[in-house]
Design a protein around this motif. Structure first.
Motif, PDB file in Angstrom:
ATOM      1  N   ARG A 245       9.960  26.343  58.014  1.00 30.54           N
ATOM      2  CA  ARG A 245      11.061  25.458  58.401  1.00 30.54           C
ATOM      3  C   ARG A 245      12.396  25.967  57.856  1.00 30.54           C
ATOM      4  O   ARG A 245      12.444  26.637  56.830  1.00 30.54           O
ATOM      5  CB  ARG A 245      10.841  24.047  57.840  1.00 30.54           C
ATOM      6  CG  ARG A 245       9.500  23.446  58.183  1.00 30.54           C
ATOM      7  CD  ARG A 245       9.356  22.078  57.548  1.00 30.54           C
ATOM      8  NE  ARG A 245       8.023  21.514  57.812  1.00 30.54           N
ATOM      9  CZ  ARG A 245       7.721  20.233  57.703  1.00 30.54           C
ATOM     10  NH1 ARG A 245       8.641  19.364  57.307  1.00 30.54           N
ATOM     11  NH2 ARG A 245       6.501  19.815  57.965  1.00 30.54           N
TER      12      ARG A 245
ATOM     13  N   VAL B 170      15.944  24.137  56.718  1.00 35.40           N
ATOM     14  CA  VAL B 170      16.544  22.840  56.423  1.00 35.40           C
ATOM     15  C   VAL B 170      18.008  23.046  56.054  1.00 35.40           C
ATOM     16  O   VAL B 170      18.314  23.746  55.084  1.00 35.40           O
ATOM     17  CB  VAL B 170      15.817  22.142  55.260  1.00 35.40           C
ATOM     18  CG1 VAL B 170      16.466  20.791  54.971  1.00 35.40           C
ATOM     19  CG2 VAL B 170      14.328  21.979  55.569  1.00 35.40           C
TER      20      VAL B 170
ATOM     21  N   GLN C  53      17.525  24.800  67.302  1.00 35.63           N
ATOM     22  CA  GLN C  53      16.336  24.150  67.874  1.00 35.63           C
ATOM     23  C   GLN C  53      16.179  24.521  69.345  1.00 35.63           C
ATOM     24  O   GLN C  53      15.077  24.868  69.798  1.00 35.63           O
ATOM     25  CB  GLN C  53      16.457  22.625  67.737  1.00 35.63           C
ATOM     26  CG  GLN C  53      16.352  22.111  66.319  1.00 35.63           C
ATOM     27  CD  GLN C  53      16.678  20.626  66.230  1.00 35.63           C
ATOM     28  OE1 GLN C  53      16.923  19.966  67.250  1.00 35.63           O
ATOM     29  NE2 GLN C  53      16.676  20.084  65.026  1.00 35.63           N
TER      30      GLN C  53
ATOM     31  N   LYS D 292      10.338  25.105  62.680  1.00 38.37           N
ATOM     32  CA  LYS D 292      11.064  23.843  62.799  1.00 38.37           C
ATOM     33  C   LYS D 292      12.414  23.946  62.092  1.00 38.37           C
ATOM     34  O   LYS D 292      12.542  24.655  61.092  1.00 38.37           O
ATOM     35  CB  LYS D 292      10.261  22.690  62.190  1.00 38.37           C
ATOM     36  CG  LYS D 292       8.837  22.547  62.722  1.00 38.37           C
ATOM     37  CD  LYS D 292       8.803  22.222  64.200  1.00 38.37           C
ATOM     38  CE  LYS D 292       7.379  22.028  64.690  1.00 38.37           C
ATOM     39  NZ  LYS D 292       7.325  21.857  66.162  1.00 38.37           N
TER      40      LYS D 292
ATOM     41  N   TYR E  61      15.730  21.451  60.718  1.00 42.82           N
ATOM     42  CA  TYR E  61      16.135  20.067  60.454  1.00 42.82           C
ATOM     43  C   TYR E  61      17.523  20.007  59.831  1.00 42.82           C
ATOM     44  O   TYR E  61      17.915  20.891  59.060  1.00 42.82           O
ATOM     45  CB  TYR E  61      15.148  19.400  59.491  1.00 42.82           C
ATOM     46  CG  TYR E  61      13.743  19.304  60.009  1.00 42.82           C
ATOM     47  CD1 TYR E  61      13.365  18.282  60.884  1.00 42.82           C
ATOM     48  CD2 TYR E  61      12.776  20.237  59.648  1.00 42.82           C
ATOM     49  CE1 TYR E  61      12.062  18.199  61.366  1.00 42.82           C
ATOM     50  CE2 TYR E  61      11.472  20.161  60.122  1.00 42.82           C
ATOM     51  CZ  TYR E  61      11.126  19.139  60.982  1.00 42.82           C
ATOM     52  OH  TYR E  61       9.837  19.058  61.461  1.00 42.82           O
TER      53      TYR E  61
ATOM     54  N   CYS F 150      20.029  17.416  57.549  1.00 42.87           N
ATOM     55  CA  CYS F 150      20.032  16.237  56.691  1.00 42.87           C
ATOM     56  C   CYS F 150      21.297  16.246  55.837  1.00 42.87           C
ATOM     57  O   CYS F 150      22.115  17.167  55.933  1.00 42.87           O
ATOM     58  CB  CYS F 150      18.787  16.214  55.800  1.00 42.87           C
ATOM     59  SG  CYS F 150      18.711  17.583  54.623  1.00 42.87           S
TER      60      CYS F 150
ATOM     61  N   CYS G 272      12.602  16.910  54.634  1.00 47.26           N
ATOM     62  CA  CYS G 272      12.651  17.833  55.768  1.00 47.26           C
ATOM     63  C   CYS G 272      11.861  19.111  55.504  1.00 47.26           C
ATOM     64  O   CYS G 272      11.383  19.757  56.438  1.00 47.26           O
ATOM     65  CB  CYS G 272      14.103  18.176  56.086  1.00 47.26           C
ATOM     66  SG  CYS G 272      15.040  16.808  56.808  1.00 47.26           S
TER      67      CYS G 272
ATOM     68  N   GLN H 134      12.770  16.576  64.994  1.00 46.63           N
ATOM     69  CA  GLN H 134      13.814  17.577  64.761  1.00 46.63           C
ATOM     70  C   GLN H 134      15.172  17.137  65.288  1.00 46.63           C
ATOM     71  O   GLN H 134      16.209  17.567  64.779  1.00 46.63           O
ATOM     72  CB  GLN H 134      13.438  18.901  65.439  1.00 46.63           C
ATOM     73  CG  GLN H 134      12.325  19.660  64.773  1.00 46.63           C
ATOM     74  CD  GLN H 134      12.155  21.027  65.400  1.00 46.63           C
ATOM     75  OE1 GLN H 134      12.766  21.998  64.984  1.00 46.63           O
ATOM     76  NE2 GLN H 134      11.315  21.109  66.422  1.00 46.63           N
TER      77      GLN H 134
ATOM     78  N   TYR I 249      18.860  13.142  59.054  1.00 43.09           N
ATOM     79  CA  TYR I 249      18.218  12.425  57.951  1.00 43.09           C
ATOM     80  C   TYR I 249      19.112  12.313  56.728  1.00 43.09           C
ATOM     81  O   TYR I 249      19.819  13.257  56.365  1.00 43.09           O
ATOM     82  CB  TYR I 249      16.919  13.138  57.565  1.00 43.09           C
ATOM     83  CG  TYR I 249      15.868  13.080  58.639  1.00 43.09           C
ATOM     84  CD1 TYR I 249      15.078  11.949  58.806  1.00 43.09           C
ATOM     85  CD2 TYR I 249      15.680  14.151  59.508  1.00 43.09           C
ATOM     86  CE1 TYR I 249      14.110  11.892  59.803  1.00 43.09           C
ATOM     87  CE2 TYR I 249      14.715  14.106  60.505  1.00 43.09           C
ATOM     88  CZ  TYR I 249      13.935  12.970  60.647  1.00 43.09           C
ATOM     89  OH  TYR I 249      12.984  12.905  61.633  1.00 43.09           O
TER      90      TYR I 249
END
Length: 317
Positions: free
Chosen positions: A153, A155, A201, A213, A215, A217, A261, A269, A273
């Protein structure tokens, strides 16, 4: 989006993190604040953590403190990296690639904020854009193969500041040679970070690489030294007073969104957040509203293309 928090009234907390033995996390900005707390919590769950930090002495002191707190058996190391210098980012990415075989999550946490007067990095960018955005843009691209290898991921730790400036990217004066203000420049850098995650994404999906993935936040209003490190005297005074009010939260709580995340299964996704309480500054962690300008596709695509050109780093999709 539903206003109900999927994690209940208390929101997401690190109690939900399972044993992380055998998993590797790479984090920028780890010697204080939310980055330190995220590192500490991941290590306490058995993870291997590679810190990416600019100051070797602070990094060594941080590792010593972590070992004093958690024991000598923790798996933590540091790679020296200055997010504001592209050559440093590229060298650090190379060193990380030599040290680890895969990255379960890259946490783009490091940042500077509210720089009082315009400063230009050695690569020619306004400093907040250079550190917060371009530094992380290149780092993400260069470490993508290691992230993809273990279905990992990315983040990005943004800020509610994304919604407190001009609310777009100032392509005609990206470095604020005219009308520089600390807030507008910081806001643009955090908006750019957030926009690029949603653009990433889409590009991952188009490339059929949905095993990675990405994310976005933010930490809310957390009691860190971010403003005191780079902000103006007035901003330091204002935030110093805010720290005494209920409008701020401990740095540990500010680390929760990025930890969520990085580790939680079945997250959306497309969501954004952070704290869900007053003004999204404090409160239970979960998904909340993101202003439409942060997902302006035309602006995001233009920014992405510009970023590859500016950095000379091209994503290998």
């Amino acid at each position: 989006m539903s206003t109900a928090n999927q994690f209940g009234k208390k929101g997401w907390t690190p109690d939900r993190i399972n044993d992380l033995t055998g998993k590797t996390f790479v984090i920028t900005g780890t010697t204080s604040g939310t980055g330190y707390e995220a590192t500490r919590i991941l290590l306490s769950k058995g993870a291997t953590v590679v810190m990416l930090s600019r100051n070797p002495k602070k990094s060594a002191d941080t590792i010593a403190l972590l070992k004093e707190t958690l024991g000598d058996a923790i798996k933590v190391s540091n790679v020296q990296m200055d997010l504001g210098v592209q050559a440093s980012v590229k060298n650090a990415a190379k060193e990380v690639s030599e040290r680890v075989t895969g990255i379960d999550a890259l946490l783009c946490n490091g940042a500077i904020a509210q720089v009082p007067e315009q400063q230009i990095t050695e690569d020619g960018w306004e400093s907040q854009m250079g550190v917060n955005y371009f530094g992380h843009f290149s780092l993400q691209a260069l470490l993508l193969p290691l992230i993809e290898k273990v279905n990992g991921r990315i983040v990005t730790v943004g800020s509610m500041g994304y919604d407190m400036g001009i609310k777009t990217i100032k392509f005609d004066d990206l470095d604020w040679d005219k009308d520089y203000t600390p807030n507008d420049a910081y806001s643009q850098s955090k908006l750019a970070q957030i926009m690029s995650i949603y653009e990433l994404q889409d590009r991952l999906e188009q490339a059929g690489k949905t095993n990675v993935k990405a994310y976005a936040c933010h930490p809310g209003s957390s009691r860190t030294n971010l403003i005191s490190t780079s902000g103006s005297f007035m901003m330091k005074m204002i935030f110093g007073l805010m720290k005494l009010s209920p409008l701020t939260q401990p740095a540990e709580n500010g680390a929760y969104p990025e930890l969520m995340c990085a580790t939680e299964e079945d997250l959306d996704q497309k969501a954004f957040y952070g704290p869900t309480g007053r003004s999204n500054w404090v409160g239970p962690v979960g998904a909340h509203y993101l202003a439409p300008h942060a997902k302006d596709k035309a602006v995001a695509k233009k920014l992405w293309d510009l970023s590859e050109k500016e950095t000379g780093v091209h994503w290998n999709f």
